[in-house]
Scaffold this active site. Structure first.
Site, PDB file in Angstrom:
ATOM      1  N   HIS A 133       3.654   6.568  -6.925  1.00 22.45           N
ATOM      2  CA  HIS A 133       2.906   7.740  -7.406  1.00 22.45           C
ATOM      3  C   HIS A 133       3.840   8.952  -7.431  1.00 22.45           C
ATOM      4  O   HIS A 133       3.853   9.742  -8.384  1.00 22.45           O
ATOM      5  CB  HIS A 133       1.712   7.993  -6.475  1.00 22.45           C
ATOM      6  CG  HIS A 133       0.663   8.890  -7.048  1.00 22.45           C
ATOM      7  ND1 HIS A 133      -0.468   9.246  -6.354  1.00 22.45           N
ATOM      8  CD2 HIS A 133       0.561   9.521  -8.240  1.00 22.45           C
ATOM      9  CE1 HIS A 133      -1.210  10.036  -7.094  1.00 22.45           C
ATOM     10  NE2 HIS A 133      -0.610  10.229  -8.243  1.00 22.45           N
ATOM     11  N   HIS A 163       1.917   4.579  -2.861  1.00 16.86           N
ATOM     12  CA  HIS A 163       2.100   6.031  -2.723  1.00 16.86           C
ATOM     13  C   HIS A 163       3.475   6.448  -3.237  1.00 16.86           C
ATOM     14  O   HIS A 163       3.620   7.461  -3.932  1.00 16.86           O
ATOM     15  CB  HIS A 163       1.979   6.430  -1.249  1.00 16.86           C
ATOM     16  CG  HIS A 163       0.585   6.422  -0.714  1.00 16.86           C
ATOM     17  ND1 HIS A 163      -0.463   7.061  -1.332  1.00 16.86           N
ATOM     18  CD2 HIS A 163       0.056   5.860   0.419  1.00 16.86           C
ATOM     19  CE1 HIS A 163      -1.570   6.894  -0.624  1.00 16.86           C
ATOM     20  NE2 HIS A 163      -1.276   6.160   0.438  1.00 16.86           N
ATOM     21  N   HIS A 192       0.834  -1.204   0.000  1.00 19.76           N
ATOM     22  CA  HIS A 192       0.000   0.000   0.000  1.00 19.76           C
ATOM     23  C   HIS A 192       0.871   1.258   0.000  1.00 19.76           C
ATOM     24  O   HIS A 192       0.697   2.144  -0.851  1.00 19.76           O
ATOM     25  CB  HIS A 192      -0.906  -0.023   1.249  1.00 19.76           C
ATOM     26  CG  HIS A 192      -1.776   1.191   1.400  1.00 19.76           C
ATOM     27  ND1 HIS A 192      -3.118   1.188   1.069  1.00 19.76           N
ATOM     28  CD2 HIS A 192      -1.510   2.449   1.853  1.00 19.76           C
ATOM     29  CE1 HIS A 192      -3.629   2.387   1.312  1.00 19.76           C
ATOM     30  NE2 HIS A 192      -2.669   3.163   1.785  1.00 19.76           N
ATOM     31  N   GLU A 193       1.803   1.328   0.941  1.00 20.82           N
ATOM     32  CA  GLU A 193       2.639   2.521   1.037  1.00 20.82           C
ATOM     33  C   GLU A 193       3.568   2.650  -0.167  1.00 20.82           C
ATOM     34  O   GLU A 193       3.882   3.763  -0.599  1.00 20.82           O
ATOM     35  CB  GLU A 193       3.451   2.500   2.339  1.00 20.82           C
ATOM     36  CG  GLU A 193       2.606   2.510   3.615  1.00 20.82           C
ATOM     37  CD  GLU A 193       1.670   3.700   3.730  1.00 20.82           C
ATOM     38  OE1 GLU A 193       1.920   4.732   3.076  1.00 20.82           O
ATOM     39  OE2 GLU A 193       0.668   3.595   4.468  1.00 20.82           O
TER      40      GLU A 193
END
Length: 526
Positions: free
Chosen positions: A316, A313, A309-310
């Site tokens: 991104h 980020h 999940h992290e």
């Protein structure tokens, strides 16, 4: 210009001064409210049953209640924690009322009907009316599934505690966990040997290589560059474009470290005046156990999913190529910012991806497919009720940031909203909203996680479910969604990726249909 306009740059000098004063006041109120959200409540020890006192911290003749103790098997403990921790605090109530009024005053000063209208300008939803349409339709579609979940929980409660069969708000987290354990018996310690940190990072490296031609390389930090010796510096390098940026991996538990998994930016990417690109620097912060003499760091399934999940980020940020750094990477509308990270959760739960790296750290044995299937299906147990709770919180957030004056107290609004959008009873003399810390960072935007999940689900099912390593789709994802940060309207990015403009109904259907069980898993478990 948009960021300046919502802050009042277009106003005359007198009104700009007023807007500045309101922003300063809001900063103080935000900090005050946030601090109050986490303060324990205390009660004299003598008024509680003796057998529950050991479940709470003690301060002389008082018991300190600093949380809801939602996973405690003793219902008396759960009920006491709920009633005491959520007991209204007059000062915190005053702070919340003043915070909401101040936000409304600022929004109207800069030209908006309500704070909700100001906060949602430029987002996927664009306006509060769209958010409420989304939440109401989602609640309607969840209704039957939520009722079934609550009935399952009630049946389990009648089985374990027949003298108090009614399902109460303090029961939801406990009995949903019991039902997951009974149906799937997921024991994290059985999975951890397959998820060493090294193998998980290698899995991410392989995935990024196949989707984007990107590799992660460890580099030695310079003297004074990192704030702890256990931090690892990774260079993110594209096969043709070269260096894209750096990720500082602050992965391990330290006693003085915030207990929070997160991603944050040290330096954003931007196009410099000489035409070169300033590469981004970001931090991934986790709280993983340190390796020991006998074993590497082993991750539970939840830790592994959080790592993915992290890292969503982080990528991104790495793949953003914007002109200005204030709109690069995750510096985008809140209801879009979680899309890349939630999408990575789908990769983390797909056996085709997991099988590339999940090996027992001692024997080399691959993780059985049935274990991944059972893990994925366990997350769908009572998932409708869990989502319904998020809808309730989201509607409450919208109600508090609607046109003022609200006409009713925040507690009265909570009571009415809970009845319509949740279903479990409101408990007299409680004020959950005074512990709603997300009102500070996500004011009028708490719905964002649900909407981001809807978009991520649609992207996964349409673009990656058939082949999670599809390079063509990976490049489209980079080109249409990851590359723009907050520099492009979010709905245009979603449209570019899905090749259509999704409706509110599309978002709702994506969330609801994702709750359905995977029949392949049922077949394997039968």
């Amino acid at each position: 210009m948009f960021d300046f306009e919502i802050s009042g740059i277009h106003l005359d000098e007198e009104k700009r001064k007023k807007a500045l004063d309101l922003n300063v006041k809001l900063l103080q109120l935000n900090n005050q409210f946030l601090a109050g959200c986490h303060l324990p409540n205390k009660i004299e020890r003598r008024v509680l049953p003796v057998h529950v006192c050991h479940s709470f911290a003690q301060d002389g003749d008082y018991i300190l209640v600093s949380g809801l103790n939602g996973d405690n098997p003793d219902e008396v403990v759960r009920e006491i924690a709920y009633r005491i921790f959520l007991y209204p605090n007059a000062e915190q109530m005053r702070c919340l009322d003043e915070l909401l009024a101040c936000r409304n005053q600022l929004a109207q000063l800069v030209g908006y009907t309500s704070y909700g209208h100001r906060a949602l300008q430029g987002t996927l939803a664009r306006k509060p009316e769209t958010v409420m349409e989304f939440l109401k339709k989602l609640s309607d579609k969840l209704s039957n599934r939520t009722a079934k979940d609550f009935n399952m929980m009630k049946g389990m409660k009648m089985k374990l505690n027949p003298r108090k069969p009614d399902l109460m708000p303090w029961d939801h987290p406990y009995y949903s966990g019991i039902l997951r354990a009974e149906r799937y018996n997921i024991e994290p310690s059985l999975y951890s040997p397959f998820f060493s940190l090294g193998s998980c990072m290698e899995g991410l490296n392989m995935l990024f290589s196949q989707l984007w031609g990107i590799s992660l390389y460890a580099e030695q930090p310079k003297k004074g560059e990192v704030w702890s010796p256990d931090i690892r510096k990774l260079a993110v390098v594209h096969e043709k474009e070269g260096l894209l940026g750096y990720i500082y991996c602050d992965f391990f538990y330290r006693s003085n470290k915030p207990n929070q998994d997160c991603h944050f930016t040290i330096r954003g990417g931007r196009l410099k005046e000489n035409g070169e690109y300033q590469v981004p620097l970001v931090v991934l912060m986790l709280g993983l156990p340190n390796p020991t003499r006998n074993s590497p760091t082993l991750l539970t399934p939840g830790m592994m999913e959080n790592l993915f999940h992290e890292m969503g980020h982080a990528m991104h940020s790495m793949l953003g190529r914007t002109r200005y750094q204030h709109v690069t990477g995750t510096r985008c509308p809140t209801d879009f910012a979680e899309v890349p990270s939630i999408l990575m959760e789908y990769f983390a739960n797909d056996y085709r991806v997991v099988s590339q790296f999940a090996r027992h750290y001692q024997t080399g044995q691959p993780l059985p497919k049935s274990m991944i299937s059972r893990l994925c299906e366990s997350k769908k147990v009572c998932a409708a009720a869990d989502m319904q709770l998020q809808v309730f919180y989201s509607v409450l957030d919208q109600a508090y940031h609607a046109v003022h004056p609200l006409g009713k107290s925040t507690t009265e609004i909570l009571k009415e909203t809970q009845k319509i959008f949740y279903g479990l009873p409101y408990i007299q003399n409680t004020a959950w909203q005074l512990r709603f810390s997300h009102l500070v960072g996500y004011g009028a935007k708490y719905y964002s996680y649900l909407m981001s999940r809807a978009v991520a689900t649609m992207v996964w099912k349409q673009c990656f479910m058939k082949n999670p390593f599809d390079r063509i789709m990976g490049e489209r994802y980079r080109r249409e969604m990851l590359g723009h940060g907050g520099g492009k309207e979010p709905m245009l990015m979603v449209k570019g990726m899905l090749q259509k403009c999704p409706t509110t109904e599309d978002f709702v259907d994506a969330l609801v249909l994702d709750l359905d069980p995977d029949f392949e898993s049922f077949f394997m478990d039968s």
